[in-house]
Scaffold this motif. Structure first.
Motif, PDB file in Angstrom:
ATOM      1  N   ILE A 141       0.831  -1.205   0.000  1.00 36.28           N
ATOM      2  CA  ILE A 141       0.000   0.000   0.000  1.00 36.28           C
ATOM      3  C   ILE A 141       0.865   1.254   0.000  1.00 36.28           C
ATOM      4  CG2 ILE A 141      -1.657   1.358   1.352  1.00 36.28           C
ATOM      5  CD1 ILE A 141      -2.890  -1.033  -0.120  1.00 36.28           C
ATOM      6  N   ALA A 142       1.962   1.233   0.764  1.00 33.70           N
ATOM      7  CA  ALA A 142       2.856   2.395   0.840  1.00 33.70           C
ATOM      8  C   ALA A 142       3.496   2.675  -0.515  1.00 33.70           C
ATOM      9  CB  ALA A 142       3.929   2.162   1.899  1.00 33.70           C
ATOM     10  N   LEU A 143       3.928   1.633  -1.211  1.00 35.06           N
ATOM     11  CA  LEU A 143       4.556   1.805  -2.523  1.00 35.06           C
ATOM     12  C   LEU A 143       3.570   2.367  -3.549  1.00 35.06           C
ATOM     13  CD1 LEU A 143       6.686  -1.480  -2.692  1.00 35.06           C
ATOM     14  CD2 LEU A 143       7.533   0.858  -2.378  1.00 35.06           C
ATOM     15  N   GLY A 144       2.286   2.053  -3.376  1.00 38.64           N
ATOM     16  CA  GLY A 144       1.271   2.573  -4.296  1.00 38.64           C
ATOM     17  C   GLY A 144       0.584   3.831  -3.799  1.00 38.64           C
ATOM     18  N   GLY A 145       1.135   4.438  -2.752  1.00 41.34           N
ATOM     19  CA  GLY A 145       0.518   5.603  -2.121  1.00 41.34           C
ATOM     20  C   GLY A 145       0.111   6.730  -3.057  1.00 41.34           C
ATOM     21  N   PRO A 146       0.979   7.151  -4.004  1.00 40.99           N
ATOM     22  CA  PRO A 146       0.594   8.255  -4.902  1.00 40.99           C
ATOM     23  C   PRO A 146      -0.672   7.967  -5.707  1.00 40.99           C
ATOM     24  CG  PRO A 146       2.950   7.850  -5.022  1.00 40.99           C
ATOM     25  CD  PRO A 146       2.374   6.731  -4.207  1.00 40.99           C
ATOM     26  N   PHE A 147      -0.828   6.710  -6.137  1.00 37.89           N
ATOM     27  CA  PHE A 147      -2.002   6.352  -6.935  1.00 37.89           C
ATOM     28  C   PHE A 147      -3.259   6.229  -6.069  1.00 37.89           C
ATOM     29  CE2 PHE A 147       1.742   4.577  -9.071  1.00 37.89           C
ATOM     30  CZ  PHE A 147       1.639   5.237 -10.285  1.00 37.89           C
ATOM     31  N   VAL A 148      -3.095   5.752  -4.832  1.00 37.15           N
ATOM     32  CA  VAL A 148      -4.228   5.638  -3.913  1.00 37.15           C
ATOM     33  C   VAL A 148      -4.802   7.015  -3.612  1.00 37.15           C
ATOM     34  CG1 VAL A 148      -4.948   4.981  -1.574  1.00 37.15           C
ATOM     35  CG2 VAL A 148      -3.414   3.482  -2.879  1.00 37.15           C
ATOM     36  N   ILE A 149      -3.929   7.970  -3.317  1.00 36.89           N
ATOM     37  CA  ILE A 149      -4.389   9.323  -2.974  1.00 36.89           C
ATOM     38  C   ILE A 149      -4.919  10.047  -4.208  1.00 36.89           C
ATOM     39  CG2 ILE A 149      -3.661  11.602  -2.148  1.00 36.89           C
ATOM     40  CD1 ILE A 149      -1.822  10.229  -0.192  1.00 36.89           C
ATOM     41  N   LEU A 150      -4.249   9.912  -5.342  1.00 36.40           N
ATOM     42  CA  LEU A 150      -4.696  10.599  -6.555  1.00 36.40           C
ATOM     43  C   LEU A 150      -6.066  10.095  -7.004  1.00 36.40           C
ATOM     44  CD1 LEU A 150      -4.125  12.590  -8.828  1.00 36.40           C
ATOM     45  CD2 LEU A 150      -2.968  10.734 -10.074  1.00 36.40           C
ATOM     46  N   SER A 151      -6.265   8.780  -7.041  1.00 31.54           N
ATOM     47  CA  SER A 151      -7.550   8.253  -7.512  1.00 31.54           C
ATOM     48  C   SER A 151      -8.681   8.632  -6.568  1.00 31.54           C
ATOM     49  CB  SER A 151      -7.485   6.726  -7.672  1.00 31.54           C
ATOM     50  OG  SER A 151      -7.289   6.090  -6.421  1.00 31.54           O
ATOM     51  N   ASN A 204      -6.008   1.023  -8.456  1.00 31.15           N
ATOM     52  CA  ASN A 204      -5.931   2.481  -8.322  1.00 31.15           C
ATOM     53  C   ASN A 204      -5.123   3.108  -9.458  1.00 31.15           C
ATOM     54  OD1 ASN A 204      -7.031   3.820  -5.632  1.00 31.15           O
ATOM     55  ND2 ASN A 204      -6.376   1.758  -5.108  1.00 31.15           N
ATOM     56  N   VAL A 205      -4.085   2.405  -9.908  1.00 27.23           N
ATOM     57  CA  VAL A 205      -3.294   2.903 -11.035  1.00 27.23           C
ATOM     58  C   VAL A 205      -4.165   3.025 -12.282  1.00 27.23           C
ATOM     59  CG1 VAL A 205      -1.418   2.357 -12.637  1.00 27.23           C
ATOM     60  CG2 VAL A 205      -1.090   2.018 -10.182  1.00 27.23           C
ATOM     61  N   MET A 206      -4.975   2.015 -12.546  1.00 27.84           N
ATOM     62  CA  MET A 206      -5.822   2.033 -13.736  1.00 27.84           C
ATOM     63  C   MET A 206      -6.902   3.110 -13.635  1.00 27.84           C
ATOM     64  SD  MET A 206      -4.319  -0.018 -15.611  1.00 27.84           S
ATOM     65  CE  MET A 206      -5.492   0.200 -16.964  1.00 27.84           C
ATOM     66  N   ALA A 207      -7.429   3.319 -12.431  1.00 33.79           N
ATOM     67  CA  ALA A 207      -8.409   4.390 -12.247  1.00 33.79           C
ATOM     68  C   ALA A 207      -7.772   5.744 -12.555  1.00 33.79           C
ATOM     69  CB  ALA A 207      -8.949   4.367 -10.822  1.00 33.79           C
ATOM     70  N   CYS A 208      -6.539   5.935 -12.110  1.00 35.00           N
ATOM     71  CA  CYS A 208      -5.826   7.192 -12.368  1.00 35.00           C
ATOM     72  C   CYS A 208      -5.623   7.413 -13.861  1.00 35.00           C
ATOM     73  CB  CYS A 208      -4.468   7.188 -11.658  1.00 35.00           C
ATOM     74  SG  CYS A 208      -4.559   7.339  -9.865  1.00 35.00           S
ATOM     75  N   VAL A 209      -5.354   6.337 -14.604  1.00 36.46           N
ATOM     76  CA  VAL A 209      -5.178   6.446 -16.059  1.00 36.46           C
ATOM     77  C   VAL A 209      -6.470   6.961 -16.705  1.00 36.46           C
ATOM     78  CG1 VAL A 209      -4.842   5.122 -18.186  1.00 36.46           C
ATOM     79  CG2 VAL A 209      -3.397   4.665 -16.190  1.00 36.46           C
ATOM     80  N   VAL A 210      -7.614   6.405 -16.290  1.00 37.83           N
ATOM     81  CA  VAL A 210      -8.903   6.825 -16.854  1.00 37.83           C
ATOM     82  C   VAL A 210      -9.209   8.274 -16.487  1.00 37.83           C
ATOM     83  CG1 VAL A 210     -11.400   6.394 -16.847  1.00 37.83           C
ATOM     84  CG2 VAL A 210      -9.801   4.477 -16.860  1.00 37.83           C
ATOM     85  N   TYR A 211      -8.980   8.629 -15.225  1.00 34.56           N
ATOM     86  CA  TYR A 211      -9.244  10.001 -14.784  1.00 34.56           C
ATOM     87  C   TYR A 211      -8.367  11.003 -15.534  1.00 34.56           C
ATOM     88  CZ  TYR A 211     -11.848   8.173 -10.747  1.00 34.56           C
ATOM     89  OH  TYR A 211     -12.765   7.552  -9.936  1.00 34.56           O
ATOM     90  N   THR A 212      -7.104  10.647 -15.732  1.00 30.31           N
ATOM     91  CA  THR A 212      -6.191  11.547 -16.442  1.00 30.31           C
ATOM     92  C   THR A 212      -6.633  11.746 -17.888  1.00 30.31           C
ATOM     93  OG1 THR A 212      -4.345  10.814 -15.046  1.00 30.31           O
ATOM     94  CG2 THR A 212      -3.785  11.936 -17.098  1.00 30.31           C
TER      95      THR A 212
END
Length: 446
Positions: A141-151, A204-212
């Motif tokens: 979860i810590a390693l994916g933190g930027p994507f968790v917060i952004l999404s 969360n990474v994939m959600a960020c891709v769609v949002y971007t």
């Protein structure tokens, strides 16, 4: 643009609320599936210690959500009010500020967790049985933190301009990816809780891709251009001030969750697992009602910014009635179907016994739970930071924590499980008192 204005200003209140709330509720339902998938597939391993580990790690995940709320709630409130005041230039800069600040916060928070993971694990109440499982989950979860917060934050930003369907699509993509990966990583590859966390991060990474992609192809108002990053000191202060109460709420919920788990650990790992499963099931009601609240916030903020008191009050009343109806139906379903719901997650007789008892206790506040979210969301949408801060401080801190220890002292575990319901009822009274007071003082410029 004109279609959005018509929805916010002229459409029948029922249509406006349903148009904004329904996609948001569906998005929240997707989030429920997203959150439940981890617990469900971990439960299929038959290892209650893994289920307990996910429950113990939940407070840290809530901290990441707290920072997403800081920017998502604060930014959404400011953007919707700016659109109501026809200040689209400011709205564009706020969206860019929230986007890049979310990434930065994720990097910092992830680093903090990784550096301080040992004391964090002790603070969470792990023992020799749950230590390694919880550690594996937190590292991912810590390693994916930027994507968790952004999404978590940017979906609110997109919704603030009336694009609730687009926000829902991004959330759905992330969830579908998570659900596909969960059984593969947890059951096939035998990665356990680490696999669950990894599936969550990739979702969360994939959600960020769609949002971007939305910012580049769909919006005509919002921006993620780095040149628009700085909206001005006063506007940044407004975003952070409005978002801060929501962040405090999440942080206090984290503290409350840690204290609750530390108390429950003394009654055994099966009780912790039972609470974890019961709370996962309870999130069905919580997220649906949160979806209703989040859906109406752009309507509230827009009409508050435009000074349309009559429409604002109409939205508030219709949403409140809808919340009670939804809450009552959901409560009835969960109480009557409690055993099969819990058994779907884990087939452990002791965990099921505790889970049923805890789920019923949580549902005592079910019929009025939505009113708490409507009241809190309305206060945030109107930009009343101090009132919002006070409400969140009351529910998770002033009310919950003392009641938790008092009931534990007087009634043991049987008292602990009723703490949430008591805090929720008190919070409804406080939030609606504040909302009515603000609306009475509001001038009508419509």
């Amino acid at each position: 643009m004109n279609e959005r204005n018509d929805l916010f200003e002229n459409a029948p209140v029922s249509k406006a609320v349903i148009s904004m709330a329904l996609p948001t509720i569906l998005s929240m339902l997707v989030t429920i599936i997203y959150n439940m998938a981890d617990t469900y597939f971990i439960g299929q391993t038959g290892d209650s210690l893994m289920v307990s580990a996910v429950s113990l790690a939940a407070p840290v995940f809530l901290i990441f959500i707290a920072f997403s709320s800081l920017l998502g709630v604060g930014g959404s409130s400011v953007i919707s009010r700016m659109l109501g005041m026809k200040r689209q230039d400011v709205a564009k800069k706020v969206s860019s500020f929230c986007f890049y600040t979310a990434i930065f916060c994720g990097i910092i928070m992830g680093a903090v967790v990784l550096i301080g993971i040992e004391p964090i694990l002790r603070m969470l109440g792990t023992n020799e049985n749950t230590y390694e499982h919880t550690k594996s989950y937190l590292i991912c979860i810590a390693l994916g933190g930027p994507f968790v917060i952004l999404s978590g934050s940017i979906g609110n930003i997109i919704r603030s301009e009336g694009a609730a369907k687009n926000a829902m699509i991004g959330n759905m993509v992330g969830t579908i990816v998570n659900i596909i990966l969960d059984p593969i990583m947890i059951l096939v590859l035998k990665w356990g809780v680490m696999g669950a966390a990894l599936a969550t991060v990739i979702g969360n990474v994939m959600a960020c891709v769609v949002y971007t992609a939305y910012f580049f192809k769909k919006t005509t108002i919002l921006s993620i251009n780095i040149k628009d990053y700085f909206p001005g000191v006063s506007t940044i202060k407004d975003v952070l001030t409005i978002g801060f109460p929501s962040t405090v709420s999440s942080l206090l919920a984290t503290v409350a969750n840690i204290l609750l788990n530390r108390i429950l650990v003394s009654y055994g790992d099966a009780v912790v697992a039972g609470m974890g499963v019961a709370m996962k099931i309870n999130t069905v009601a919580v997220y649906i009602l949160l979806g209703l609240s989040a859906g109406i916030q752009p309507l509230i903020g827009y009409n508050y910014g435009a000074g349309n008191k009559k429409r604002l009050i109409s939205v508030f009343k219709f949403s409140s009635i809808s919340a009670v109806v939804l809450g009552t139906v959901l409560t009835a379903i969960m109480v009557f179907a409690k055993e099969p719901l819990i058994r779907a997650f884990i087939n452990d007789s002791e965990v099921i016994m505790y889970g049923k008892k805890i789920l019923v206790a949580l549902q005592i506040a079910g019929p009025i739970l939505g009113l708490m979210f409507i009241g809190s969301g309305t206060i945030q949408a109107m930009g009343k930071a101090l009132a919002s801060f006070f409400l969140n401080l009351c529910r998770q801190g002033i009310l919950f924590i003392p009641v938790l220890y008092i009931l534990n002292h007087l009634f043991g575990m049987n008292g602990v499980i009723y703490t949430t319901a008591i805090a929720d009822y008190a919070s409804v009274i406080i939030s609606y008192t504040i909302c009515i007071s603000i609306m009475r003082r509001m001038k009508d410029n419509s």
